[in-house]
Each structure stands twice: as structure tokens, then as C-alpha cells.
Design a protein around this motif. Structure first.
Motif, PDB file in Angstrom:
ATOM      1  N   ALA A  88       0.859  -1.183   0.000  1.00  0.00           N
ATOM      2  CA  ALA A  88       0.000   0.000   0.000  1.00  0.00           C
ATOM      3  C   ALA A  88       0.892   1.228   0.000  1.00  0.00           C
ATOM      4  O   ALA A  88       1.934   1.250   0.668  1.00  0.00           O
ATOM      5  N   LEU A  90      -5.685   1.679   7.391  1.00  0.00           N
ATOM      6  CA  LEU A  90      -4.387   0.995   7.340  1.00  0.00           C
ATOM      7  C   LEU A  90      -4.326  -0.148   8.337  1.00  0.00           C
ATOM      8  O   LEU A  90      -3.709  -1.190   8.073  1.00  0.00           O
ATOM      9  N   LEU A 148      -5.349  -3.631   7.050  1.00  0.00           N
ATOM     10  CA  LEU A 148      -4.548  -4.383   6.090  1.00  0.00           C
ATOM     11  C   LEU A 148      -3.982  -5.635   6.740  1.00  0.00           C
ATOM     12  O   LEU A 148      -3.706  -5.669   7.943  1.00  0.00           O
ATOM     13  N   THR A 154       1.684  -6.829   5.151  1.00  0.00           N
ATOM     14  CA  THR A 154       1.561  -5.940   3.996  1.00  0.00           C
ATOM     15  C   THR A 154       2.623  -4.853   4.075  1.00  0.00           C
ATOM     16  O   THR A 154       2.852  -4.264   5.134  1.00  0.00           O
ATOM     17  N   ARG A 155       3.273  -4.587   2.965  1.00  0.00           N
ATOM     18  CA  ARG A 155       4.242  -3.490   2.933  1.00  0.00           C
ATOM     19  C   ARG A 155       3.502  -2.176   2.808  1.00  0.00           C
ATOM     20  O   ARG A 155       2.470  -2.074   2.141  1.00  0.00           O
ATOM     21  N   LEU A 156       4.033  -1.153   3.448  1.00  0.00           N
ATOM     22  CA  LEU A 156       3.417   0.170   3.446  1.00  0.00           C
ATOM     23  C   LEU A 156       4.493   1.205   3.156  1.00  0.00           C
ATOM     24  O   LEU A 156       5.474   1.317   3.895  1.00  0.00           O
ATOM     25  N   LEU A 177       2.532  -4.166   9.976  1.00  0.00           N
ATOM     26  CA  LEU A 177       2.853  -3.740   8.624  1.00  0.00           C
ATOM     27  C   LEU A 177       4.350  -3.464   8.492  1.00  0.00           C
ATOM     28  O   LEU A 177       4.994  -3.038   9.454  1.00  0.00           O
ATOM     29  N   VAL A 220       6.696  -1.036   7.253  1.00  0.00           N
ATOM     30  CA  VAL A 220       6.634   0.364   6.843  1.00  0.00           C
ATOM     31  C   VAL A 220       7.996   0.823   6.333  1.00  0.00           C
ATOM     32  O   VAL A 220       9.026   0.614   6.989  1.00  0.00           O
TER      33      VAL A 220
END
Length: 257
Positions: A53, A68, A71, A75-77, A96, A98
Motif C-alpha cells: 500500500a 491501514l 490491512l 503488507t508493505r506500506l 505492517l 513500513v
């Protein structure tokens, strides 16, 4: 393989390229402060599925912490550099992965290269605090080169900084009756499309959220920007094809030229 773009409303899109899903500025809320979602259902749970994201800037309708937090773990942010300091709630999203980015930075996600590019927009986390991070756009390169502008005004170096792209996801409106500095309206977005030389475009950031109690105030600013962009793009960038999607609608596009 074709590249697929789905518009969920506002600035939230899913871009699928090279079997990798990119989610832009996730906003999965029926209401945000004084804004109400007037058109389109809240995106379904499947819209939360993403490999990465990206968040273009710190404003709450683009960096929305409750969205957020939904998610999937792992998940990559990708967020603007300085966001973790400016928005302490980001540090609580421990599930996440980040990564902070500045213009020119490139991050690999699967077979994709995601490059941060400048945006002409207020980078503060309003309405509280003076801390800020640079507003960004992102160019996603895989089978094609796709530009997600986030929020930005038109700036002279846009062709140089963004580079040649195949598809542009361009904001053409806002969430209220007046656009401030650092935004694209339908006309400026059409000129940006011409500068970028993209062969296709998807208008976003219009016709979704509107201030509560202001339905009758300049309603054309809510309803018309997508059609107006389509009309003006035909004048300024006649070689480009505009895909004006319904909320939740998708389009499959060819690969790079």
C-alpha cells in the motif's frame, strides 16, 4: 499480462501489475470527520488485499489510520519520509512493514519497482501539529509504467520528475465545493495528462466524499469533474484514452509501449 486498475472511490485504487497488487491511499470509511460518503459503497473486504500500500501524504483522507490497521499483517506500506515521526499512530501498526520514502527513492515489490516522485501539495498532518512530510506521487513500473499522483498541483518539472508513463491516475476534484492550492481540477489534470504523454488515464479523487449538510452547495463540483476531465482531455491530450470508472469498476490496460 494486462495491467488492471480498480477505482474504489476518492484516491483509493488497486493496481495489479505482474501478479502484484498495489493499493493507493486506502480509505475504507463511510464517514471521516465532517465528510460523508455520498456515492459508492465502502470498498469490500477483497479491496484490502494488497502486496503493498502506498500513502501519498499525511492528510487524514489519504493517510487514514483505521483503514491501514485493517490491512493484512505483513503488507508493505510506503509512506513519505518523516511520516512515522509526524503521525505517531503509524508506529502502532506493528503488523505492517513500513518504509519511508523521499522523491527519487525506489522500492522493489515483487517484480515491480515503485518510485517516489514529488508532488505540489501541503505535507502537514492537519488540523493538528506543525510536523510534516513531503507529499509524494508514485510511479509503479512493471509490465507498464503507472503514475499515481496522490494530491498535487500542476508543476513545471512534472514531465521530468515523473518521467514517461503509460497510465496516469489523476485527481480531478476534491471533497468540497472549493479546491485550494496544490490540487488538480479537471482542466489542470487534462494539461498534466498532455505533459506526461500517457496513453490512458483514470480520473480519481472526485464524486465520493462531501461535507455533511452541504449537498446543495456547488453540487457540480461533486458530480461533474470526471466528465469534465474526459471532455478537456480530448482537447489537450487527444491521443490518450480516458477510462471514467464507476466506484468499484475496473479496466484492463495493455502493457508498456
Amino acid at each position: 499480462m494486462p495491467v488492471e486498475v480498480t477505482w474504489w472511490g476518492h484516491a483509493t485504487c488497486t493496481l495489479e501489475d505482474s501478479h502484484t497488487r498495489v493499493l493507493t491511499d486506502p480509505l475504507f470509511a463511510r464517514r471521516l470527520a465532517h465528510l460523508r460518503r455520498r456515492r459508492g459503497a465502502v470498498p469490500p473486504p477483497e479491496a484490502l488485499r494488497a502486496d503493498v500500500a502506498v500513502v501519498s501524504h499525511l492528510h487524514a483522507d489519504h493517510l487514514h489510520l483505521p483503514s491501514l490497521a485493517r490491512l493484512a499483517p505483513g503488507t508493505r506500506l510506503l509512506v513519505p519520509r518523516g511520516a512515522l515521526r509526524a503521525v505517531p499512530g503509524l508506529r502502532k501498526l506493528t503488523g505492517l512493514a513500513v518504509t519511508e520514502m523521499a522523491p527519487g527513492d525506489v522500492t522493489s515489490v515483487g517484480a515491480l519497482a515503485v518510485r517516489a516522485v514529488p508532488a505540489l501539495h501541503d505535507g502537514r498532518r492537519l488540523p493538528v501539529g506543525r510536523r510534516h512530510a513531503p507529499a509524494l506521487g508514485f510511479v509503479v513500473e512493471g509490465e507498464a509504467r503507472t503514475y499515481f499522483a496522490g494530491d498535487t498541483g500542476l508543476f513545471e518539472d512534472m514531465p521530468k520528475e515523473v518521467g514517461p508513463v503509460d497510465t496516469a491516475l489523476l485527481p480531478v476534484g476534491g471533497w468540497g465545493p472549493y479546491l485550494g492550492d496544490g490540487h488538480l481540477d479537471a482542466g489542470r489534470a487534462a494539461r498534466a495528462l498532455a505533459l506526461l504523454g500517457a496513453t490512458s488515464a483514470v480520473p480519481v479523487h472526485y464524486g465520493t466524499y462531501w461535507p455533511i449538510g452541504m449537498d446543495a452547495v456547488r453540487p457540480h463540483e461533486f458530480h461533474a469533474p470526471g466528465q469534465e476531465f474526459e471532455r478537456l482531455a480530448a482537447r489537450h491530450a487527444p491521443e490518450a484514452v480516458v477510462h471514467r470508472l464507476d466506484h468499484g469498476g475496473s479496466v484492463r490496460l495493455g502493457g508498456a509501449r
